[in-house]
Design a protein around this motif. Structure first.
Motif, PDB file in Angstrom:
ATOM      1  N   UNK A  64       0.544  -1.013   0.234  1.00 58.41           N
ATOM      2  CA  UNK A  64       0.298   0.190   0.216  1.00 58.41           C
ATOM      3  C   UNK A  64       1.084   1.399   0.124  1.00 58.41           C
ATOM      4  N   UNK A  65       1.881   0.584   0.009  1.00 56.56           N
ATOM      5  CA  UNK A  65       3.340   2.076   0.563  1.00 56.56           C
ATOM      6  C   UNK A  65       3.690   2.254  -1.161  1.00 56.56           C
ATOM      7  N   UNK A  66       4.078   3.694  -1.648  1.00 56.52           N
ATOM      8  CA  UNK A  66       4.807   3.863  -2.307  1.00 56.52           C
ATOM      9  C   UNK A  66       6.439   4.419  -2.459  1.00 56.52           C
ATOM     10  N   UNK A  67       7.324   4.158  -2.571  1.00 51.88           N
ATOM     11  CA  UNK A  67       8.351   4.280  -3.047  1.00 51.88           C
ATOM     12  C   UNK A  67       9.274   4.339  -4.400  1.00 51.88           C
ATOM     13  N   UNK A  68      10.271   5.513  -4.126  1.00 52.95           N
ATOM     14  CA  UNK A  68      10.836   5.765  -5.439  1.00 52.95           C
ATOM     15  C   UNK A  68      11.374   5.000  -5.884  1.00 52.95           C
ATOM     16  N   UNK A  69      12.556   3.963  -7.112  1.00 50.33           N
ATOM     17  CA  UNK A  69      12.850   3.632  -7.561  1.00 50.33           C
ATOM     18  C   UNK A  69      14.420   3.822  -6.830  1.00 50.33           C
ATOM     19  N   UNK A  87       4.419   0.113  -3.625  1.00 44.18           N
ATOM     20  CA  UNK A  87       4.794   0.202  -5.098  1.00 44.18           C
ATOM     21  C   UNK A  87       5.856   0.862  -6.014  1.00 44.18           C
ATOM     22  N   UNK A  88       6.318   0.752  -6.632  1.00 43.76           N
ATOM     23  CA  UNK A  88       8.134   1.157  -6.923  1.00 43.76           C
ATOM     24  C   UNK A  88       7.413   1.928  -7.920  1.00 43.76           C
ATOM     25  N   UNK A  89       8.202   4.108  -7.993  1.00 46.09           N
ATOM     26  CA  UNK A  89       7.705   4.291  -8.858  1.00 46.09           C
ATOM     27  C   UNK A  89       9.229   5.051  -9.914  1.00 46.09           C
ATOM     28  N   UNK A  90       9.126   5.836 -10.717  1.00 43.25           N
ATOM     29  CA  UNK A  90      10.162   6.434 -11.356  1.00 43.25           C
ATOM     30  C   UNK A  90      10.316   7.207 -10.544  1.00 43.25           C
ATOM     31  N   UNK A  91       9.929   8.512  -9.886  1.00 43.96           N
ATOM     32  CA  UNK A  91       9.957   9.474  -9.984  1.00 43.96           C
ATOM     33  C   UNK A  91       8.673   9.771  -8.686  1.00 43.96           C
ATOM     34  N   UNK A  92       8.196  10.392  -7.818  1.00 43.57           N
ATOM     35  CA  UNK A  92       7.415  10.630  -7.151  1.00 43.57           C
ATOM     36  C   UNK A  92       5.784  11.333  -7.646  1.00 43.57           C
ATOM     37  N   UNK A  93       4.794  10.171  -7.415  1.00 45.42           N
ATOM     38  CA  UNK A  93       3.995  10.398  -8.270  1.00 45.42           C
ATOM     39  C   UNK A  93       3.616  10.015  -9.671  1.00 45.42           C
ATOM     40  N   UNK A  94       4.858   9.338  -9.814  1.00 44.29           N
ATOM     41  CA  UNK A  94       4.783   9.073 -11.296  1.00 44.29           C
ATOM     42  C   UNK A  94       3.850   7.462 -11.268  1.00 44.29           C
ATOM     43  N   UNK A  95       4.388   7.158 -12.460  1.00 42.40           N
ATOM     44  CA  UNK A  95       3.571   5.586 -12.835  1.00 42.40           C
ATOM     45  C   UNK A  95       4.222   4.635 -12.316  1.00 42.40           C
ATOM     46  N   UNK A  96       3.308   3.649 -11.748  1.00 39.22           N
ATOM     47  CA  UNK A  96       3.990   1.883 -10.435  1.00 39.22           C
ATOM     48  C   UNK A  96       5.001   1.932 -12.209  1.00 39.22           C
ATOM     49  N   UNK A  97       5.320   0.949 -11.508  1.00 41.88           N
ATOM     50  CA  UNK A  97       6.320   0.087 -12.485  1.00 41.88           C
ATOM     51  C   UNK A  97       6.246  -0.683 -12.241  1.00 41.88           C
ATOM     52  N   UNK A  98       6.985  -1.485 -11.059  1.00 42.52           N
ATOM     53  CA  UNK A  98       6.457  -3.147  -9.959  1.00 42.52           C
ATOM     54  C   UNK A  98       6.202  -2.917  -9.024  1.00 42.52           C
ATOM     55  N   UNK A  99       6.100  -4.059  -8.221  1.00 40.98           N
ATOM     56  CA  UNK A  99       6.254  -4.559  -6.678  1.00 40.98           C
ATOM     57  C   UNK A  99       7.471  -4.521  -6.234  1.00 40.98           C
ATOM     58  N   UNK A 157      19.834  -0.840 -11.300  1.00 37.31           N
ATOM     59  CA  UNK A 157      20.972   0.461 -11.929  1.00 37.31           C
ATOM     60  C   UNK A 157      20.620   0.619 -13.235  1.00 37.31           C
ATOM     61  N   UNK A 158      19.815  -0.200 -13.742  1.00 36.85           N
ATOM     62  CA  UNK A 158      19.777  -0.186 -15.868  1.00 36.85           C
ATOM     63  C   UNK A 158      18.118   0.582 -15.902  1.00 36.85           C
ATOM     64  N   UNK A 159      18.369   1.421 -16.711  1.00 32.96           N
ATOM     65  CA  UNK A 159      17.876   2.173 -17.299  1.00 32.96           C
ATOM     66  C   UNK A 159      16.484   1.643 -17.847  1.00 32.96           C
ATOM     67  N   UNK A 160      14.966   1.684 -17.191  1.00 34.47           N
ATOM     68  CA  UNK A 160      14.133   0.713 -17.451  1.00 34.47           C
ATOM     69  C   UNK A 160      14.096   1.058 -18.605  1.00 34.47           C
ATOM     70  N   UNK A 161      13.435  -0.643 -19.199  1.00 35.83           N
ATOM     71  CA  UNK A 161      13.677  -0.806 -20.781  1.00 35.83           C
ATOM     72  C   UNK A 161      12.236  -2.069 -21.004  1.00 35.83           C
ATOM     73  N   UNK A 162      11.524  -1.315 -22.487  1.00 39.56           N
ATOM     74  CA  UNK A 162      10.736  -2.533 -23.107  1.00 39.56           C
ATOM     75  C   UNK A 162      10.304  -3.415 -23.490  1.00 39.56           C
TER      76      UNK A 162
END
Length: 414
Positions: free
Chosen positions: A56-61, A104-116, A148-153
């Motif tokens: 339920x919490x949100x943390x940045x990457x 929930x891990x986000x790229x930055x505060x208030x950003x889209x969730x990347x993963x849990x 440490x690597x940049x997020x990719x799709x």
């Protein structure tokens, strides 16, 4: 109780022994199938999920990366320590990961969730009394590197018909053909499962067995129930088979909509139905009443006498001291009296035991004693005397008196 035992013993004579053996095999197979064969539905109790403190919490990457880095440093410190210091380092590593576990891990505060954040396996290892710190260090090192690597799709993902075609190509590989090791019986059950629209062959087999036992039970009940109206043996058998077949089909279709637990209850209850089925199988070899009622003269023609004549011959033989013949004629007189009263229809193929099995309840015990002693004296050459003849004649007279009362009551009712 004596009457029941006499009927059981009568069932185990002659051809009925084969029916009893068949019933025993059926009952043993049913017990094995429903209770001892194993492989049934196993209740699986899921393990208690590990605690995830940060759900339920949100943390940045960046915060997640720092937590993983701190945990890795504590694990490396624990590898070089011992005793209480080692335990303290492991405890700090667990605390570092628990602070972000489930968040929930986000790229930055208030950003889209990347993963849990999910490190349940690492935490479970750290909480052991003697954790494998080398494995934990390796896992956290790989995780820290990947974070440490940049997020990719992922590119080039197939969809629609292309995805279906690609999946079919993969599954066509013999490596995935799990049916090649199936036995012929398993293949048959899978084929039946496909016909029924059910992909569980074991459930189909269970439903078929239940339907088979239900059909046997219904057929046996039908065979016994219609005997009063359908005298022809083969007509009764045909109607019984038809009712059992239709009942089994309907039962199989109905069980497709029942809960598995309810099917298990039915399986236990149908043990009683198997008893009725065994009686039906055993009864197939038992001579039944003829298709049409035979006249009194049938028995008179075969024996050359009626009930009255048989009694006269019995008395004459006794007066001459031939008590063996006297007992024979007296027994025949009772059977003739029963036939004349239409209480025990004559059948050329019936034995004395079969006559006993068909006898009316009130005279069953007396007739059993009469027939048993007749067989012992006439066929077994058992010695007899005037005293036994007197007692035998009295027992026969009691049976004939009952026959006369029943005959009079029937005539009055008519």
């Amino acid at each position: 109780m004596k009457r029941l035992w006499a009927r059981v013993r009568a069932m185990l004579t002659g051809w009925r022994l084969g029916g009893a053996v068949t019933f025993a095999i059926l009952l043993a197979f049913g017990a094995w199938f429903f209770f001892f064969r194993g492989g049934g539905n196993v209740v699986v109790i899921p393990p208690t999920p590990p605690p995830r403190p940060a759900v339920g919490q949100i943390v940045t990457l960046a915060e997640y990366q720092q937590a993983v880095k701190d945990a890795l440093d504590d694990v490396q410190s624990a590898l070089n320590a011992s005793g209480d210091e080692r335990k303290a380092d492991i405890k700090r590593a667990s605390a570092d990961l628990e602070g972000v576990e489930g968040a929930a891990v986000t790229q930055s505060a208030g950003g889209t969730t990347l993963a849990q954040a999910d490190n349940t396996l690492v935490l479970a290892e750290l909480q052991k009394d003697d954790p494998n710190l080398e494995a934990v260090q390796s896992s956290l090192s790989l995780l820290s590197t990947s974070l440490g690597e940049a997020p990719t799709t992922v590119t080039g993902t197939l969809a629609g018909a292309q995805a279906t075609s690609a999946l079919a190509a993969v599954l066509s590989d013999p490596l995935y053909d799990y049916t090649k090791s199936e036995s012929p019986v398993q293949k048959l059950m899978r084929w039946l499962a496909g016909l029924s629209g059910n992909n569980d062959p074991n459930e189909v087999l269970t439903r078929l067995m239940l339907a088979f036992l239900f059909g046997l039970a219904l057929g046996s009940i039908t065979f016994l129930a219609i005997g009063q109206w359908v005298k022809n043996r083969w007509a009764r058998l045909g109607l019984s088979v038809l009712s059992g077949l239709l009942g089994g089909i309907l039962f199989y279709m109905a069980t497709g909509y029942l809960d598995l637990l309810f099917e298990g209850i039915i399986a236990g209850g149908l043990v009683v139905a198997a008893v009725a089925a065994g009686l039906f199988i055993a009864g197939l070899n038992r001579a039944s009443a003829p298709s049409t009622a035979r006249t009194v003269s049938d028995l008179e023609v075969v024996l050359g006498m009626g009930a009255g004549e048989a009694r006269k011959r019995a008395v004459a033989s006794a007066s001459e001291g031939d008590f063996r013949a006297a007992i024979r004629y007296r027994c025949l007189a009772v059977l003739l009296a029963l036939d004349e009263a239409h209480m025990l229809v004559f059948d050329r193929s019936a034995t004395n035991r079969e006559y006993l099995f068909r006898a009316p309840g009130p005279i069953h015990d007396s007739l059993q004693a009469l027939l048993s002693r007749f067989e012992a004296v006439w066929y077994g050459n058992s010695p007899t005397n005037a005293e036994e003849w007197t007692q035998y004649d009295a027992t026969a007279s009691e049976i004939e008196a009952h026959i006369a009362r029943e005959k009079a009551a029937t005539a009055k009712a008519a």
